[in-house]
Design a protein around this motif. Structure first.
Motif, PDB file in Angstrom:
ATOM      1  N   ASN A 537      -3.862  46.063  40.005  1.00 19.98           N
ATOM      2  CA  ASN A 537      -3.138  47.187  39.412  1.00 19.98           C
ATOM      3  C   ASN A 537      -3.903  48.470  39.725  1.00 19.98           C
ATOM      4  O   ASN A 537      -5.142  48.487  39.746  1.00 19.98           O
ATOM      5  CB  ASN A 537      -2.998  47.020  37.897  1.00 19.98           C
ATOM      6  N   THR A 560      -5.079  50.917  32.663  1.00 23.12           N
ATOM      7  CA  THR A 560      -4.959  50.324  34.001  1.00 23.12           C
ATOM      8  C   THR A 560      -5.628  48.956  34.047  1.00 23.12           C
ATOM      9  O   THR A 560      -5.124  48.017  34.676  1.00 23.12           O
ATOM     10  CB  THR A 560      -5.595  51.265  35.046  1.00 23.12           C
ATOM     11  N   THR A 563      -3.495  46.451  32.045  1.00 25.45           N
ATOM     12  CA  THR A 563      -2.289  46.088  32.799  1.00 25.45           C
ATOM     13  C   THR A 563      -2.614  45.076  33.880  1.00 25.45           C
ATOM     14  O   THR A 563      -1.854  44.126  34.126  1.00 25.45           O
ATOM     15  CB  THR A 563      -1.661  47.353  33.403  1.00 25.45           C
ATOM     16  N   ALA A 564      -3.773  45.262  34.561  1.00 28.31           N
ATOM     17  CA  ALA A 564      -4.167  44.320  35.612  1.00 28.31           C
ATOM     18  C   ALA A 564      -4.322  42.916  35.047  1.00 28.31           C
ATOM     19  O   ALA A 564      -3.908  41.921  35.672  1.00 28.31           O
ATOM     20  CB  ALA A 564      -5.468  44.786  36.255  1.00 28.31           C
ATOM     21  N   VAL A 567      -0.888  41.490  34.553  1.00 31.82           N
ATOM     22  CA  VAL A 567      -0.217  41.130  35.809  1.00 31.82           C
ATOM     23  C   VAL A 567      -0.631  39.729  36.239  1.00 31.82           C
ATOM     24  O   VAL A 567       0.147  38.989  36.852  1.00 31.82           O
ATOM     25  CB  VAL A 567      -0.551  42.174  36.905  1.00 31.82           C
ATOM     26  N   SER A 581       0.931  45.244  41.171  1.00 28.24           N
ATOM     27  CA  SER A 581       1.870  46.095  40.446  1.00 28.24           C
ATOM     28  C   SER A 581       2.528  47.103  41.382  1.00 28.24           C
ATOM     29  O   SER A 581       2.121  47.281  42.534  1.00 28.24           O
ATOM     30  CB  SER A 581       1.135  46.829  39.324  1.00 28.24           C
ATOM     31  N   VAL A 611       6.479  43.805  39.526  1.00 31.22           N
ATOM     32  CA  VAL A 611       5.337  43.096  40.097  1.00 31.22           C
ATOM     33  C   VAL A 611       5.769  42.501  41.426  1.00 31.22           C
ATOM     34  O   VAL A 611       6.867  41.953  41.547  1.00 31.22           O
ATOM     35  CB  VAL A 611       4.831  41.994  39.143  1.00 31.22           C
TER      36      VAL A 611
END
Length: 645
Positions: A537, A560, A563-564, A567, A581, A611
């Motif tokens: 991400n 960030t 979010t990674a 994912v 992402s 994704v």
């Protein structure tokens, strides 16, 4: 003590160390530089500076000289009039020539002859008769008549006969001894005051000429003296005085000048002088009598040296020592430059700095000659180079040694850029940091729990280390930074702390290469069921140090990162080895084959994202469940096009 206090102490310690090295280097430069004054090689450099000055000015029309030379040369001795006269019996001839020169307007006359023998004292050994009685009377009468204007010489081992001393008076006998530097070359004269009472012939003639010199001085010659000083053979003086036209030429030669009369035979009374490297003056530009000049010898005749020292002082063509403290100031200035260069410039450029320091120092000495000041030419270059070498040695042996130790100590734990900053500053980075755009990656070992149940603890560690080593090499190869190890996973970052031109491309390339290495990783770990899952991400994060006074860590933080990690759950659900992402996909070149595998709102986040994965066979864990075969999966089934680089 707080971390800020420790950092301040560390920085202060480095500053003190740098200051001590600089002070030691400057001191060494000053001491060594000042010791170069009067070094055996310094005179050679001075003479070369005279040569450079003469070449640059290239003056073929010398200024009128206040001193002229009349020489008893080989031409005179071979002339019809003098060829049969022994040199010890030439006093009447010298008296005749001397009077002619004075009558032509010379202000003073100096004989560079000792006159140690008197013909009047000669007695025929067979008869006892004083056959030459009165032979020297013309010369005795001449010097007696011109007391105060005529001077004769004495040396360390030679003194005039008492009859000549009585005629000219004790004040008319002066020393023609010249002093040499420690390399055996004549350059300088130290006058003794008052000039009229000095024992030196040079000072006596300077006094007659009205010179105002009271300190040691060196002449600044512009050409070889044998080719440039006004010169006339003794026989020319004797010939010219016999005619009206000749007396006019003699007057043009001697009028208002101090005239020195001396021997110019090869290898008699010759010295090395500071004119030794100078060019020859064109014969047409030199003031010369009808018989020409004697051949130029490697050494310079003593009478020419006396004439040049007198003439240079009378015409202000001299150089003297600089005022008190100037040389020390020059040494300090160049030592500071050398020390700063040695401490702060790369070692590879120091030879260039050394050359610059030498050229600058010599140029300064050359410029000093133009204002009549002789700055010892070795002081500035030696000060600069010595200080630079001392500072460079201190930097390499102390400062850089500490830096290398720091790099070795922390090289396995921190990013190279962080270590480099710490090594240079020798202080910990401040807590907190800066906001940067990065790509965050989570790389997870799939099946680690089942694998660890079947292996001994030592084998688990061996497998993990082997796996992490292979993955870490690829991350580093693609400019990534391993932020931390989280159990069986790696968190990596691109564009922090180092700068990466295109972190999205670098991270995807690294991820793809890691996946392609999967068979190799299985082989070195002996775990055929081992697999990998990578989530990427991109976005803004806070980059810097977090922690406290006693423990801290360099890391990245922000949405960030969270979010990674989310994912990665998509990659798990879709059974792909790589999930990235939309923000990463946007930074990839258009020829990368991307396929959307999911879109929606990730757990814990308030916005929807898409994704993607690379549409390549090695990316999918189960080949029967590829996106284009699973039409019921949200967002799956098609390669997509969207604005990318």
């Amino acid at each position: 003590m707080t971390s800020e206090g420790q950092a301040a102490d560390t920085a202060l310690g480095r500053k003190k160390l740098v200051s001590l090295i600089a002070l030691a280097a400057i001191s060494a430069g000053i001491v060594i530089g000042l010791s170069a004054k009067k070094a055996i090689w310094e005179g050679w450099v001075v003479d070369r500076l005279f040569q450079v000055r003469a070449i640059v000015e290239n003056d073929q029309r010398p200024a009128p000289s206040p001193v002229a030379v009349v020489g008893l040369d080989q031409t005179s001795l071979d002339s019809e009039r003098l060829t049969r006269i022994p040199r010890v019996l030439m006093t009447p001839v010298l008296a005749e020539a001397g009077q002619a020169v004075l009558d032509a307007g010379a202000v003073a006359l100096g004989f560079d002859f000792v006159f140690a023998y008197s013909a009047d004292s000669f007695v025929d050994p067979s008869t006892g008769e004083a056959r030459l009685s009165g032979f020297d009377r013309p010369f005795q009468s001449f010097v007696y008549r011109n007391r105060g204007k005529v001077f004769i010489a004495h040396t360390e081992i030679g003194v005039p006969h008492r009859s000549f001393t009585a005629a000219i008076g004790s004040g008319g006998v002066r020393s023609v001894i010249v002093s040499t530097d420690n390399d055996g070359i004549v350059r300088e004269h130290t006058p003794q005051l008052p000039l009229g009472e000095s024992p030196h012939l040079i000072d006596a003639l300077l006094g007659v000429g009205g010179a105002k010199i009271d300190e040691p001085f060196a002449s600044i010659p512009t050409a070889r003296l044998a080719t440039s000083l006004p010169y006339m053979s003794l026989i020319d003086v004797l010939d010219l005085k016999t005619s009206e036209e000749g007396r006019k030429k003699l007057e043009e030669f001697a009028q208002g000048r101090i005239v020195l009369l001396g021997g110019l035979l090869p290898f008699e009374d010759e010295h090395l002088y500071s004119d030794r490297f100078l060019p020859h003056l064109d014969s047409e530009a030199a003031e010369t009598g009808p018989s020409g000049r004697p051949r130029v010898q490697p050494q310079t005749a003593g009478v020419f040296i006396l004439a040049d020292l007198i003439g240079s002082a009378l015409s202000d063509r001299i150089t003297v020592a600089p005022p008190q403290g100037v040389l020390a100031a020059v040494s300090v200035f160049f030592a500071v430059i050398g020390a700063v260069a040695g401490l702060f410039l790369p070692l590879i450029v120091l030879p260039v700095v050394a050359i610059f320091g030498v050229v600058a120092g010599l140029s300064l000495a050359l410029a000093g000659l133009e204002i009549g000041v002789l700055l010892a030419p070795g002081v500035a270059p030696v000060s600069c180079v010595s200080a630079m070498v001392a500072a460079a040695v201190g930097k390499v042996s102390i400062l850089q040694r500490r830096q290398r130790s720091l790099v070795r100590l922390f090289g396995h734990y921190l990013a190279p850029d962080v270590i480099k900053h710490m090594a240079v500053s020798e202080e910990l980075p401040a807590l907190g940091g800066e906001t940067r755009h990065v790509v965050v990656a989570f790389i997870d070992i799939v099946g680690f729990t089942k694998m660890s149940e079947k292996l001994a603890d030592q084998d688990v560690v061996r497998v993990v280390n082997a796996c992490f080593d292979a993955i870490g090499q690829t991350i580093t190869k693609h400019q990534g930074y391993i932020d931390k190890y989280i159990g069986d996973a790696i968190m990596a970052v691109w564009n922090a702390p180092n700068t990466v031109d295109n972190p999205e491309k670098a991270s995807v390339d690294a991820a793809h290469e890691i996946i392609n290495q999967l068979d190799h990783i299985r082989q070195i770990t002996a775990q055929n069921e081992l697999d990998l899952r990578i989530a990427l991400n991109a976005g803004p994060v806070l980059v810097g140090d977090i922690g406290g006074e006693h423990r801290r860590s360099f890391t990245v933080m922000g949405t960030t990162v969270n979010t990674a990690s989310r994912v990665e759950s998509v990659a798990k659900d879709k059974k792909v080895r790589l999930a990235l992402s939309q923000s990463v996909a946007n930074g990839l070149p258009r020829d990368y084959p991307l396929s959307e595998i999911w879109s929606g709102q990730l757990r814990g986040l308030s916005t929807e994202i898409s994704v993607f994965t690379l549409d390549a066979p090695e990316i999918y864990m189960e080949k029967t469940v590829q996106p284009h075969e699973d039409d019921e999966t949200q967002g799956a089934g098609n390669l997509v096009e969207f604005p990318r680089q």
